[in-house]
Design an enzyme around this catalytic site. Structure first.
Site, short mmCIF file in Angstrom:
data_model
loop_
_atom_site.label_atom_id
_atom_site.label_comp_id
_atom_site.label_asym_id
_atom_site.label_seq_id
_atom_site.Cartn_x
_atom_site.Cartn_y
_atom_site.Cartn_z
N CYS A 85 42.94 21.43 38.71
CA CYS A 85 42.01 21.35 39.85
C CYS A 85 42.66 20.68 41.06
O CYS A 85 42.10 20.67 42.15
CB CYS A 85 40.74 20.63 39.44
N HIS A 89 33.52 24.74 44.05
CA HIS A 89 34.81 24.34 43.50
C HIS A 89 35.64 25.55 43.08
O HIS A 89 35.84 25.80 41.89
CB HIS A 89 34.57 23.38 42.32
#
Lengths: 378, 102
Positions: free
Chosen positions: A83, A326
């Site tokens: 991430c 996200h």
């Protein structure tokens, strides 16, 4: 050392775009950033991306960008750091300029997730855990890790599920004002607290969503009004059972410490912040690890509204991962998109008082990677 | 249970490392300790990845061993609370399965 400046930023709408390809999203963000920068000669391209290979069967993203945009036969690379892929890609651009090798670098991040099933995406995300471990075989997941952490945090402090909900609510309220955010529908504290359980005590609103989207930034050694004051990166334990203190994420703490040291500033000097709130619990912990509030007391700051747009330390004015969305590889760059606008005075949820210093923190894995960038209006 | 202890500092871990991550000087040596422990924290996993979907919801706990400053991630055979005394029930496809101690 060579100074690095931001010359342009771009970002697509975040959300569900089954009719748009990964290339289409990626190029859209790049073209916006290049246009804003006045279409300079680009010396290198870095693209942050996590699961393009595993769930979209597409790699060579750097070369695709250079070729499709006609940038010439310049060096390019895809950067993977779970991430934190986007933040690490930006850091590679910064280092490339600081080394003297490049004058101007285009950095982009992209992810396509919404075409795949939740089970398949959860499985792909699990690639960012140490899969050759008894921990993974026990069935621990990403939200599982932060669920374990949250239960311990509650046990040791006065915090409760309500404080997690306050983080989710704040970020939702911020996203409502952000036209590029994924979730702009109002929610109530009750709705958030009663939502479907994912990993006790984390419910649906405590977890960041699956998102399609892209973001891009043009960096250069030529001067501009936004200076990259520092760039720092750290790693940390890749397994929960290896944590010395479960309520600490050393990678966040160390990347923050290094970034402050390089910039010659402290947490008290930062005017506006974008933090990696992959879960509401992560934001509560990160505001402590980055030194904005004391250890085990982040929940109090949230209760007092200190991290709201109107608070003394505004966090995630974009809506954060929880509500802005996200798209994994794009996240670290979308944080900088919001902060550049904050420094220019053109952001949704613009904070008062002409902010000068802004901090972005991008996390990968359950604390495997963390990158911090401090931007300064000059 | 097999754990790893540093030869030159007080670091202990359930996983082996090439060098000690704490003092970065010592090597890790195997040591045998009791499997008994206490629940340090836990979660109930309702949304599981494809490979564990058939057993969801299930409980994963971080267990602090009684005989060493070591934590172990394990799957529980029932719901638990922080502070519960637990012991190893067995191994299942490389995972520690723990149960509440009597």
């Amino acid at each position: 050392m060579t100074n690095v400046y931001v010359h342009g930023v771009g970002m697509t709408q975040f959300g569900t775009f089954v009719d748009r390809t990964m290339k289409d999203l990626l190029l859209d963000a790049c073209i916006q950033a290049l246009n804003e920068a006045g279409n300079p000669k680009v010396d290198a391209v870095y693209v942050g991306n996590f699961m393009g290979g595993s769930i979209y069967n597409q790699e060579i993203l750097g070369a695709i960008v250079a070729n499709e945009l006609g940038l010439g036969f310049i060096p390019t690379a895809k950067v993977e750091g779970a991430c934190a892929s986007g933040g690490i890609a930006v850091r590679q651009g910064v280092l490339g300029i600081q080394s003297g090798e490049y004058e101007t670098v285009l950095v982009a991040g992209v992810e396509k997730m919404k075409h795949a099933s939740t089970a398949d995406v959860t499985q792909a995300i699990n690639a960012a855990m140490d899969n050759d471990s008894n921990e993974k075989r026990a069935g621990l997941t990403f939200p599982g890790f932060f669920g374990v952490l949250a239960n311990r945090y509650f046990f040791e402090t006065g915090a409760s599920k309500k404080h997690l909900a306050m983080v989710a609510l704040k970020n939702r309220e911020n996203a409502i004002q952000n036209p590029l955010a994924q979730f702009r529908k109002p929610a109530t504290l009750e709705e958030i607290m009663e939502a479907r359980m994912i990993t006790n005590p984390l419910g649906l609103y405590d977890c960041s969503p699956m998102t399609d989207g892209a973001a891009a930034i043009v960096l250069s050694s030529k001067k501009s009004p936004v200076h990259v004051r520092s760039s720092a990166q750290s790693s940390g334990p890749t397994q929960m059972q290896d944590a010395d203190d479960l309520l600490s994420i050393p990678a966040i703490r160390e990347s923050g410490r290094l970034a402050y040291k390089k910039a010659g500033v402290g947490p008290e000097d930062i005017d506006v912040v974008e933090i990696h709130d992959c879960f509401s619990m992560t934001e509560m912990l990160a505001i402590e690890e980055l030194g904005f509030f004391s250890k085990r007391e982040g929940w109090k700051a949230i209760e007092e509204g200190r991290t709201k747009v109107t608070g003394d330390k505004p966090v995630n004015t974009s809506g954060g991962l929880l509500s802005r969305g996200h798209p994994i590889g794009a996240t670290g760059i979308s944080q900088l998109y919001q902060l550049v606008h904050q420094l220019r005075g053109t952001a949704p949820n613009q904070v008062a008082g002409n902010p000068r210093l802004a901090l972005a923190q991008n996390l990968g894995g359950t604390g495997s990677y963390s990158v911090v960038h401090i931007l300064e209006r000059v | 249970m097999k754990i790893f202890a540093c030869t030159s500092c007080d670091y202990h871990s359930v996983t082996s490392k090439y060098t000690c991550p704490k003092c970065q000087q010592g090597k890790l040596q195997e040591k045998e300790v009791s499997t008994k422990g206490t629940v340090y924290s836990f979660t109930d996993i309702h949304v599981a990845p494809a490979e564990f979907a058939h057993i969801a919801p299930y409980t994963v706990a971080l267990i602090e061993l009684d005989e060493a400053s070591v934590k172990v991630t394990a799957r529980m055979d029932s719901e638990v609370a922080i502070g519960d005394a637990v012991d190893l029930k067995g191994l299942e496809e490389g995972a520690f399965i723990y149960t509440k101690a009597n």
